[in-house]
Design a protein around this motif. Sequence first.
Motif, mmCIF file in Angstrom:
data_model
loop_
_atom_site.group_PDB
_atom_site.id
_atom_site.type_symbol
_atom_site.label_atom_id
_atom_site.label_comp_id
_atom_site.label_asym_id
_atom_site.label_seq_id
_atom_site.Cartn_x
_atom_site.Cartn_y
_atom_site.Cartn_z
ATOM 1 N N GLY A 124 0.791 -1.213 0.000
ATOM 2 C CA GLY A 124 0.000 0.000 0.000
ATOM 3 C C GLY A 124 0.829 1.271 0.000
ATOM 4 N N VAL A 125 0.157 2.375 0.301
ATOM 5 C CA VAL A 125 0.829 3.669 0.372
ATOM 6 C C VAL A 125 1.826 3.687 1.523
ATOM 7 C CG1 VAL A 125 0.451 6.129 0.770
ATOM 8 C CG2 VAL A 125 -1.086 4.875 -0.739
ATOM 9 N N LYS A 126 1.500 2.969 2.593
ATOM 10 C CA LYS A 126 2.416 2.896 3.734
ATOM 11 C C LYS A 126 3.776 2.366 3.295
ATOM 12 C CE LYS A 126 3.406 2.679 8.257
ATOM 13 N NZ LYS A 126 4.588 1.843 8.343
ATOM 14 N N GLY A 127 3.796 1.431 2.335
ATOM 15 C CA GLY A 127 5.056 0.902 1.834
ATOM 16 C C GLY A 127 5.880 1.945 1.121
ATOM 17 N N LEU A 128 5.209 2.859 0.396
ATOM 18 C CA LEU A 128 5.935 3.930 -0.283
ATOM 19 C C LEU A 128 6.565 4.876 0.731
ATOM 20 C CD1 LEU A 128 3.377 4.804 -3.120
ATOM 21 C CD2 LEU A 128 5.450 3.420 -3.322
ATOM 22 N N VAL A 129 5.820 5.175 1.780
ATOM 23 C CA VAL A 129 6.349 6.060 2.814
ATOM 24 C C VAL A 129 7.521 5.405 3.529
ATOM 25 C CG1 VAL A 129 5.808 7.266 4.961
ATOM 26 C CG2 VAL A 129 4.140 7.215 3.103
ATOM 27 N N ASP A 130 7.394 4.108 3.812
ATOM 28 C CA ASP A 130 8.484 3.385 4.462
ATOM 29 C C ASP A 130 9.736 3.349 3.597
ATOM 30 O OD1 ASP A 130 6.898 2.916 6.633
ATOM 31 O OD2 ASP A 130 6.360 0.865 6.070
ATOM 32 N N ALA A 131 9.526 3.426 2.264
ATOM 33 C CA ALA A 131 10.657 3.446 1.333
ATOM 34 C C ALA A 131 11.235 4.851 1.177
ATOM 35 C CB ALA A 131 10.232 2.904 -0.029
ATOM 36 N N SER A 132 10.677 5.811 1.914
ATOM 37 C CA SER A 132 11.169 7.194 1.936
ATOM 38 C C SER A 132 11.117 7.870 0.573
ATOM 39 C CB SER A 132 12.603 7.240 2.483
ATOM 40 O OG SER A 132 12.656 6.720 3.797
ATOM 41 N N VAL A 133 10.020 7.653 -0.169
ATOM 42 C CA VAL A 133 9.879 8.321 -1.460
ATOM 43 C C VAL A 133 9.766 9.825 -1.239
ATOM 44 C CG1 VAL A 133 8.789 6.332 -2.559
ATOM 45 C CG2 VAL A 133 7.360 8.067 -1.475
ATOM 46 N N THR A 134 10.362 10.586 -2.122
ATOM 47 C CA THR A 134 10.266 12.047 -2.058
ATOM 48 C C THR A 134 9.366 12.594 -3.159
ATOM 49 O OG1 THR A 134 12.273 12.281 -3.405
ATOM 50 C CG2 THR A 134 12.541 12.270 -1.001
ATOM 51 N N LYS A 135 9.075 11.770 -4.166
ATOM 52 C CA LYS A 135 8.150 12.110 -5.245
ATOM 53 C C LYS A 135 7.091 11.022 -5.316
ATOM 54 C CE LYS A 135 10.455 15.723 -6.854
ATOM 55 N NZ LYS A 135 9.872 17.094 -6.863
ATOM 56 N N ILE A 136 5.839 11.416 -5.323
ATOM 57 C CA ILE A 136 4.799 10.396 -5.367
ATOM 58 C C ILE A 136 4.654 9.859 -6.794
ATOM 59 C CG2 ILE A 136 3.616 11.463 -3.424
ATOM 60 C CD1 ILE A 136 1.469 12.456 -5.361
ATOM 61 N N PRO A 137 4.377 8.567 -6.966
ATOM 62 C CA PRO A 137 4.194 8.001 -8.308
ATOM 63 C C PRO A 137 3.097 8.715 -9.080
ATOM 64 C CG PRO A 137 4.415 6.255 -6.687
ATOM 65 C CD PRO A 137 4.299 7.543 -5.916
ATOM 66 N N ARG A 138 3.234 8.708 -10.377
ATOM 67 C CA ARG A 138 2.306 9.451 -11.233
ATOM 68 C C ARG A 138 0.873 8.951 -11.086
ATOM 69 N NH1 ARG A 138 3.501 10.558 -17.657
ATOM 70 N NH2 ARG A 138 1.453 11.403 -18.231
ATOM 71 N N MET A 139 0.704 7.697 -10.749
ATOM 72 C CA MET A 139 -0.637 7.127 -10.594
ATOM 73 C C MET A 139 -1.454 7.837 -9.517
ATOM 74 S SD MET A 139 0.434 3.594 -8.620
ATOM 75 C CE MET A 139 -1.114 3.299 -7.797
ATOM 76 N N PHE A 140 -0.790 8.593 -8.623
ATOM 77 C CA PHE A 140 -1.469 9.322 -7.561
ATOM 78 C C PHE A 140 -1.750 10.779 -7.923
ATOM 79 C CE2 PHE A 140 0.630 5.849 -5.293
ATOM 80 C CZ PHE A 140 -0.408 5.382 -4.497
ATOM 81 N N HIS A 141 -1.302 11.221 -9.089
ATOM 82 C CA HIS A 141 -1.494 12.614 -9.477
ATOM 83 C C HIS A 141 -2.944 12.872 -9.884
ATOM 84 C CE1 HIS A 141 3.001 13.582 -10.478
ATOM 85 N NE2 HIS A 141 2.860 12.905 -9.349
ATOM 86 N N HIS A 142 -3.562 13.883 -9.282
ATOM 87 C CA HIS A 142 -4.933 14.249 -9.605
ATOM 88 C C HIS A 142 -4.952 15.532 -10.428
ATOM 89 C CE1 HIS A 142 -7.386 11.588 -6.851
ATOM 90 N NE2 HIS A 142 -6.141 11.316 -6.493
#
Length: 310
Positions: free
Chosen positions: A32-50
């Motif tokens: 989930g999104v929690k996994g992205l945060v745990d991976a310390s992403v600084t840019k959110i994947p494009r699939m989340f862009h609204h």
Amino acid sequence: MEISKNNETSVTTKHDYDRASELKAFDETKDGVKGLVDASVTKIPRMFHHKFDKDSSSTSSNITKLDVPSVDLVDIHQDPTRRKIVVEKIREASEKWGFFQIVNHGIEVSVLDEMKNGVIRFFEQDSEVKRELYSCEHLRPLVYNSNYDLYSSPAACWRDTFYCFMAPKFPKPEDLPSVCRDIMLEYTKQVMKLGNVLFELLSEALGLNPNYLGEMRCNEGLAIVCHYYPSCPEPELTLGLTKHTDNDFITVLLQDHIGGLQVLHENSWVDVSPVPGALVINIGDLLQLITNDRFKSVEHRVLAKGTKRL
């Protein structure tokens, strides 16, 4: 590549973004999104862009500074005059806002706090444990995933969710997560009791017998839906939850202290500011339907923010 036409040169860019592959890769991690945060992403994947138009912008410039109505339920069972005042406030809020907050509702703050803590414990437990529960099969006793509409929505939301139906048929205790099982059972009992009171007050607000909506069995079902909104490195690009209405009779919402919930009121977004110990009540589509649009089920959304909340 370059294309020449009428002695003019223009440059076109090849659209090589593969959204389907990005969605599939994200889904298959089961983190989930929690996994992205745990991976310390600084840019959110494009699939989340609204894509935000002028009316739905996530910026604060179009947020109207109004307050959602608040209703104090103190002494409604002992004082008939006080009860009439409360019923009138609920009627007005249900007709004009579709939302109101309640205080002195009878559920102890300790129960509310433990419910919030239980949700946090679920989402912050080891990934290996959560992966065993991750599924898009809606008939499971408990469903945990990130976005239920991951493959069909225009953009994913920055949240993870688990939900289960607690009434009228109680789930088997072993089907509930051990880290929050006890509080889910206790919270269910408390909210069902509160729900009976709210449907009485809503019935009276319609000028009907207090038992009217209860006798229509509006108060028999209960689903617990638990959203987890991790901190977002680019909250201006996404949403925690897109605008929608709820397809139920009423929703009883327990907010944390950070907020982010907004309701659409008179074509403007209004913050539903958290109030310690309060619960947010909103009218759902079914109650709007059976009241012939007298009570309003209104659109609402949740902003993504740079601080973790649920």
